[in-house]
Design an enzyme around this catalytic site. Sequence first.
Site, PDB file in Angstrom:
ATOM      1  N   TYR A  22       0.836  -1.196   0.000  1.00 49.98           N
ATOM      2  CA  TYR A  22       0.000   0.000   0.000  1.00 49.98           C
ATOM      3  C   TYR A  22       0.867   1.241   0.000  1.00 49.98           C
ATOM      4  O   TYR A  22       2.049   1.197   0.365  1.00 49.98           O
ATOM      5  CB  TYR A  22      -0.955   0.017   1.204  1.00 49.98           C
ATOM      6  CG  TYR A  22      -0.304  -0.162   2.548  1.00 49.98           C
ATOM      7  CD1 TYR A  22       0.059   0.929   3.327  1.00 49.98           C
ATOM      8  CD2 TYR A  22      -0.052  -1.424   3.052  1.00 49.98           C
ATOM      9  CE1 TYR A  22       0.656   0.768   4.566  1.00 49.98           C
ATOM     10  CE2 TYR A  22       0.543  -1.600   4.290  1.00 49.98           C
ATOM     11  CZ  TYR A  22       0.895  -0.502   5.044  1.00 49.98           C
ATOM     12  OH  TYR A  22       1.490  -0.671   6.267  1.00 49.98           O
ATOM     13  N   TYR A  24       0.788   5.419   1.087  1.00 56.02           N
ATOM     14  CA  TYR A  24       0.115   6.505   1.799  1.00 56.02           C
ATOM     15  C   TYR A  24       0.043   7.742   0.892  1.00 56.02           C
ATOM     16  O   TYR A  24       0.778   7.861  -0.085  1.00 56.02           O
ATOM     17  CB  TYR A  24       0.860   6.861   3.085  1.00 56.02           C
ATOM     18  CG  TYR A  24       0.751   5.801   4.150  1.00 56.02           C
ATOM     19  CD1 TYR A  24      -0.472   5.517   4.750  1.00 56.02           C
ATOM     20  CD2 TYR A  24       1.863   5.083   4.564  1.00 56.02           C
ATOM     21  CE1 TYR A  24      -0.580   4.551   5.735  1.00 56.02           C
ATOM     22  CE2 TYR A  24       1.768   4.117   5.552  1.00 56.02           C
ATOM     23  CZ  TYR A  24       0.541   3.858   6.133  1.00 56.02           C
ATOM     24  OH  TYR A  24       0.443   2.903   7.113  1.00 56.02           O
ATOM     25  N   TYR A  30       4.585   0.801   1.699  1.00 55.37           N
ATOM     26  CA  TYR A  30       4.869  -0.275   2.642  1.00 55.37           C
ATOM     27  C   TYR A  30       4.390  -1.603   2.082  1.00 55.37           C
ATOM     28  O   TYR A  30       3.421  -1.658   1.326  1.00 55.37           O
ATOM     29  CB  TYR A  30       4.130  -0.044   3.971  1.00 55.37           C
ATOM     30  CG  TYR A  30       4.743   1.001   4.855  1.00 55.37           C
ATOM     31  CD1 TYR A  30       5.286   0.661   6.084  1.00 55.37           C
ATOM     32  CD2 TYR A  30       4.756   2.344   4.492  1.00 55.37           C
ATOM     33  CE1 TYR A  30       5.842   1.620   6.929  1.00 55.37           C
ATOM     34  CE2 TYR A  30       5.299   3.310   5.321  1.00 55.37           C
ATOM     35  CZ  TYR A  30       5.843   2.936   6.535  1.00 55.37           C
ATOM     36  OH  TYR A  30       6.381   3.893   7.345  1.00 55.37           O
ATOM     37  N   GLU A  89       7.475  -0.757  18.469  1.00 54.07           N
ATOM     38  CA  GLU A  89       8.738  -1.254  17.935  1.00 54.07           C
ATOM     39  C   GLU A  89       9.878  -1.062  18.937  1.00 54.07           C
ATOM     40  O   GLU A  89       9.786  -0.197  19.815  1.00 54.07           O
ATOM     41  CB  GLU A  89       9.057  -0.511  16.640  1.00 54.07           C
ATOM     42  CG  GLU A  89       7.992  -0.707  15.594  1.00 54.07           C
ATOM     43  CD  GLU A  89       8.224   0.098  14.327  1.00 54.07           C
ATOM     44  OE1 GLU A  89       9.161   0.916  14.275  1.00 54.07           O
ATOM     45  OE2 GLU A  89       7.441  -0.102  13.381  1.00 54.07           O
TER      46      GLU A  89
END
Length: 172
Positions: A22, A24, A30, A89
Site C-alpha cells: 500500500y 500513503y 509499505y 517497535e
Amino acid sequence: MLQPFEEPASDLSGILGKHIIYTYSNGWEYEMYYKNSDTVDYKVRSGSVGGRIVKGQKVSIRQLQTTLPSEKVDASESEMSSHMISWVEPTGTSVVQVLNLNRREVRTVILFPDWVVKEPLKTVCFQNEHLDLMRSYRDQGPTHPIHPKIMLGRLHFIEHCTLDNERVINPH
C-alpha cells in the site's frame, strides 16, 4: 460503577495470511504480511525510512465492525469488517493501523520518538539483526517530543499466502 464486560471474539480469518502493498497519500510505500494472530512482517519500500525490514514483529489484532446491526449487507461479516493492528517497535515507535481489505484502504497513526524523526536513517536496516542497537538508540533518545503522523493509504496489491511463509518478505 461500570460493569465488566466480555470483549467479543475477533474473526481474524479475513486478515491472516494476507500479503499487501500500500501507498500513503504522502508517497510512502509499505509491504506487510499478516503472518498469524500476533505477528507481522513488513518492509518500508519508500519514505523517510525506506529500506527498513522487520520480521516477527509482535502485534495485537482485533476485528472491528464496519456496519451497524440494522444495516442489511449482502457480503459476509468478515468481508465487510475492518481490523485494528497495533504494536510498539524496539525503536520506541508506536503504530496503530485500521485495515479494510474490502475498501482497499489503511488508516494509520504512527507515533515517532524525536530521535527517529531527527535521524531516520539509523533505523534503515534489517532490524532483526540489530535489535540491541535499536533499543540502545531508543534508550539514548531523545524520545520527546513524540511526533504523531496520521495517514491514509490505498492498497494496490493483496494476495493470500500460506501462513508462516518465510519468503513473503525476504530481507536478503
